[in-house]
Design a protein around this motif. Structure first.
Motif, PDB file in Angstrom:
ATOM      1  N   PHE A  82       0.866  -1.032   0.018  1.00  0.00           N
ATOM      2  CA  PHE A  82      -0.004   0.046   0.117  1.00  0.00           C
ATOM      3  C   PHE A  82       0.940   1.129   0.006  1.00  0.00           C
ATOM      4  O   PHE A  82       1.488   1.258   0.934  1.00  0.00           O
ATOM      5  CB  PHE A  82      -0.865  -0.111   1.122  1.00  0.00           C
ATOM      6  N   TRP A  83       0.868   2.080  -0.910  1.00  0.00           N
ATOM      7  CA  TRP A  83       1.394   3.501  -1.097  1.00  0.00           C
ATOM      8  C   TRP A  83       0.535   4.426  -1.672  1.00  0.00           C
ATOM      9  O   TRP A  83      -0.313   4.035  -2.344  1.00  0.00           O
ATOM     10  CB  TRP A  83       2.785   3.299  -1.654  1.00  0.00           C
ATOM     11  N   VAL A  84       1.157   5.842  -1.548  1.00  0.00           N
ATOM     12  CA  VAL A  84       0.412   6.746  -2.026  1.00  0.00           C
ATOM     13  C   VAL A  84       1.361   7.727  -2.891  1.00  0.00           C
ATOM     14  O   VAL A  84       2.631   7.927  -2.303  1.00  0.00           O
ATOM     15  CB  VAL A  84      -0.186   7.585  -0.968  1.00  0.00           C
ATOM     16  N   GLU A  85       1.042   7.977  -4.021  1.00  0.00           N
ATOM     17  CA  GLU A  85       2.063   8.806  -5.018  1.00  0.00           C
ATOM     18  C   GLU A  85       1.580  10.449  -5.175  1.00  0.00           C
ATOM     19  O   GLU A  85       0.360  10.472  -5.106  1.00  0.00           O
ATOM     20  CB  GLU A  85       2.122   8.171  -6.453  1.00  0.00           C
ATOM     21  N   ALA A  86       2.678  11.008  -5.141  1.00  0.00           N
ATOM     22  CA  ALA A  86       2.319  12.475  -5.510  1.00  0.00           C
ATOM     23  C   ALA A  86       2.211  12.644  -7.005  1.00  0.00           C
ATOM     24  O   ALA A  86       2.576  11.764  -7.705  1.00  0.00           O
ATOM     25  CB  ALA A  86       3.313  13.404  -4.851  1.00  0.00           C
ATOM     26  N   ALA A  87       1.861  13.905  -7.431  1.00  0.00           N
ATOM     27  CA  ALA A  87       1.751  14.058  -8.930  1.00  0.00           C
ATOM     28  C   ALA A  87       3.187  13.800  -9.616  1.00  0.00           C
ATOM     29  O   ALA A  87       3.169  13.127 -10.905  1.00  0.00           O
ATOM     30  CB  ALA A  87       1.343  15.491  -9.339  1.00  0.00           C
ATOM     31  N   ASP A  88       4.214  13.946  -8.855  1.00  0.00           N
ATOM     32  CA  ASP A  88       5.588  13.868  -9.711  1.00  0.00           C
ATOM     33  C   ASP A  88       5.913  12.384  -9.348  1.00  0.00           C
ATOM     34  O   ASP A  88       7.107  12.030  -9.972  1.00  0.00           O
ATOM     35  CB  ASP A  88       6.490  14.972  -8.997  1.00  0.00           C
ATOM     36  N   LYS A  89       4.859  11.559  -9.038  1.00  0.00           N
ATOM     37  CA  LYS A  89       5.491   9.976  -9.097  1.00  0.00           C
ATOM     38  C   LYS A  89       6.257   9.593  -7.894  1.00  0.00           C
ATOM     39  O   LYS A  89       6.603   8.587  -8.009  1.00  0.00           O
ATOM     40  CB  LYS A  89       5.991   9.643 -10.377  1.00  0.00           C
ATOM     41  N   THR A  90       6.654  10.686  -7.053  1.00  0.00           N
ATOM     42  CA  THR A  90       7.219  10.129  -5.744  1.00  0.00           C
ATOM     43  C   THR A  90       6.346   9.648  -4.904  1.00  0.00           C
ATOM     44  O   THR A  90       5.215  10.099  -4.650  1.00  0.00           O
ATOM     45  CB  THR A  90       8.278  11.378  -5.414  1.00  0.00           C
TER      46      THR A  90
END
Length: 163
Positions: A83-91
């Motif tokens: 489970f993870w969450v990414e920001a718009a810049d793919k980080t």
């Protein structure tokens, strides 16, 4: 008398069948929301205890007690991979493990992204238990600005845009 015994046996058999059928659904529920007081986005995941323990037993060939810190650490490592969450810049946004609560029916996992509003999240990856149970379906309820949206994750869909 024979009729009562048959009725009692039929009732007992029905109860056994119901118990066997009771765990046909493999679901996880996650609630994601922004906490105004802390300035953090919080995630509360709920899974069936039986499913989580079966997964860990399958991976490590031993019994687990999630009330023990070393066993919680193993579950934590697994969840953090799935489970993870990414920001718009793919980080990936840094999810902090807050803790768990366990009872006979459910495992509740608490995570947060400190000092980060939910609006910073662009994509969510949720593969918890999906890689282990073919029928697993995880629902993520996103509370944002008073609105609630639900995202459904399964074998075909493990990544979804937040917006």
């Amino acid at each position: 008398m024979a009729r009562r015994v048959r009725a009692l046996l039929a009732t007992a058999l029905a109860c056994c069948c119901m118990a066997a059928q009771a765990h046909l659904f493999h679901v996880g529920i996650t609630d994601a929301s922004f906490n105004q007081k802390t300035g953090s986005t919080e995630f509360v995941h709920t899974y069936m205890t039986h499913d989580a323990l079966a997964l860990l037993a399958s991976l490590y060939q031993r019994q687990f007690d999630l009330s023990q810190p070393e066993d919680e650490a193993i579950l934590r490592k697994y969840v953090e991979k799935k489970f993870w969450v990414e920001a718009a810049d793919k980080t990936r946004l840094p999810l902090r493990w807050v803790g768990i609560a366990v009872d006979a029916q459910k495992v509740v996992i608490y995570q947060e992204i400190e000092n980060t509003p939910l609006s910073k999240a662009a994509l969510i990856h949720d593969e918890v238990l999906i890689d282990f149970i073919a029928e697993q379906s995880n629902t993520l309820n996103v509370q944002d600005n008073g609105m609630i949206r639900s995202l459904i994750f399964d074998r075909r869909t493990i990544d979804q845009a937040v917006r």
